[in-house]
Structures are given as C-alpha cells and as structure tokens.
Write a protein that holds these residues in place. Structure first.
Motif: not given
Length: 271
Positions: A136-137, A140-141, A143-144, A147, A186-187, A190, A193
DNA sequence: ATGCCTTGCGGAGCAAGA
C-alpha cells in the motif's frame, strides 16, 4: 502518409533466463515497439541483452538476485530517467524503471516523445504480514509520482504487473479472493485513486467484457479452466489516451510450452 | 488444505509468487 502507430506491451515473464526462447519468439511474432518486462529474476548484468538487441531492440534493465527485476525494450532510442520509484531511498527492490523514448520523425514533422515505465508492484500477501503495508505504501508512492508525471503533459504509458484486480469482473472467483491482497478494498481503492488522477486503463477502455484475464495460476488447472485474474495493466496519460487505437491481451504465450503464468497485455497508439 | 505448480538457490528443501 499517416505516421506509423506505436505498439506497447507489458509482460511478467517469471524469469527471463528460463523464458528467453518464448520471449524471443513472441518478440518476433508480435513485433512490439516498446516492451515492459517484470520478474526478470536476475541481475541486470545477467540479462540476456545480446539476443534481444539482435532483434533490433535497445535494452535497459534494473535487476537483483533471485527476485523481482524489470526491463524496458525499445526499437527507438531510449534515455533512462529513473531506475527506482522516487520517494523511498530505503526501498531496495528492483521494481521500477522509466525512460523517454524518441519515436522517429515522419513526413508531418517531429513526433512527441513517449515516456514509458515498467512496474512490478508488490504482491502484498499475506495481508497480515508487513508485505501488505509495503504494497500500500508503494502504491501511494506510485500515485505521487504518477501525479508529477501528469504535470509534464506528455504521452506517458505506465505498464506492468500491478498485482491488483481492479474489480470483481477481473477475478474468476471474487468471493474466494476478496480478502487477498490483489482484491482487497485498500488495494482497489489505491488503484482507483491512480486512475482518478487522470489515467486510462488501456485494456479496459476498449475491452469492457468481464473475465478478460492476464494471469492464470500454474496450480489446479487454472489455465485449462480459464480461471484467471486481470492484474497486468497499461495506464495512459490523457495525451496517450487521446491516441489509443487498439488494446488487448495476447493469450497465445500462456498456452505454449513452459509458459510464464502471465501473458502480455498490449496497446497501440496512433502515430 | 499451511496442497495443488514453477521459479531461484544450491546441490536439500525452502522462500516467493498470486
């Protein structure tokens, strides 16, 4: 004369050394322009680059011993931009490689560059271990970074083994898999997202039918029963999605001798 | 079913995959 389209494909080969004959055969028949490979399972220095270069590809690889490892193949000149996903220098897994590809100019003039990344997203099982928060971390990375890439307003293709079944339509047994790291809420959140930033799932966009799989487990006759998962994806920036002409999953390699458990997903962008 | 199959490593039997 219209410019040539560009074909891109992603394939988790499950060891490039074991799979080299199958990989070369597929490159010769499918003739993709850009290929994202995952699970090469070797050091970059051990990647079989000469055989692949002989077919006309430039090769870039990020490897590690035994596990993980990703590579990019391109018929056009390629400049490596990232050999790891930005955001955590302590992450030593070989899971990300990004390059800029220069398509050849044509009669209409210079074509825009293509930015391509190969992604091997962590599996995350078992979900009660530290592997799941790592997954999950990592998402998120991703996604950052995804973006930040959008701000470049380039033709971007993020291809790879995402280890996420986006919806129940992408799993042969949604109930049995709902607590698996590939299908957990959660997966999927993400992954959504990531899409909601403005990326297009190239295979889903042109192939809305359910049960259109890219992976079948070696065990329990999953291939023969067509009990699979769709976890290999090509995400397109708006500038890439505007050019999306075709996409699909090439099942043929999964049916051959000594196959990978994954088969290639591909898309074609108009020139 | 903590299996089933396939990899790497290393030279047996795990670990990891999804």
């Amino acid at each position: 004369m219209p410019p040539e389209p560009i074909r891109l494909a992603t394939w988790n080969v499950n060891s490039v050394k074991i799979r080299i004959v199958q990989l070369l055969d597929w490159l010769r028949s499918a003739r993709p322009d850009v290929v994202m490979l995952q699970e090469i399972k070797c050091l970059a220095e051990d990647f079989p680059r000469l055989e692949i270069e002989d077919l006309g590809y430039n090769v870039a690889a990020v490897g590690q011993k035994s596990y993980n490892g990703v590579a990019l193949l391109s018929r056009h000149p390629m400049t490596v931009e990232h050999t790891a996903l930005p955001g955590d220098p302590g992450d030593t897994h070989a899971r990300y490689l990004e390059a800029v590809v220069e398509p050849p100019a044509n009669g209409a003039g210079k074509r825009p560059v293509l930015r391509a990344a190969t992604i091997y997203l962590p599996n995350g099982n078992p979900v009660d271990s530290d592997k799941y928060p790592y997954k999950l971390a990592w998402m998120r990375r991703l996604r950052q970074h995804a973006k930040a890439l959008l701000a470049l307003e380039e033709v971007v293709v993020l291809g790879g083994d995402y280890n996420v079944c986006p919806t129940d339509d992408d799993v042969y047994d949604p109930v049995g898999w709902r607590n698996d790291a590939l299908c957990r809420t959660e997966s999927r959140a993400e992954f959504r997202a990531l899409i909601n930033l403005g990326y297009t799932d190239a295979v889903r966009a042109l192939n809305p039918q359910p049960h259109y799989y890219s992976f079948w487990d070696y065990q329990a006759g999953r291939w023969q029963r067509d009990e699979g998962l769709r976890i290999d994806h090509l995400l397109l920036s708006p500038q890439a999605a505007d050019r999306l002409a075709q996409s699909g999953i090439d099942r043929a390699p999964r049916g051959r001798d000594k196959p990978s458990d994954h088969t290639p997903a591909w898309c074609e962008l108009a020139g």
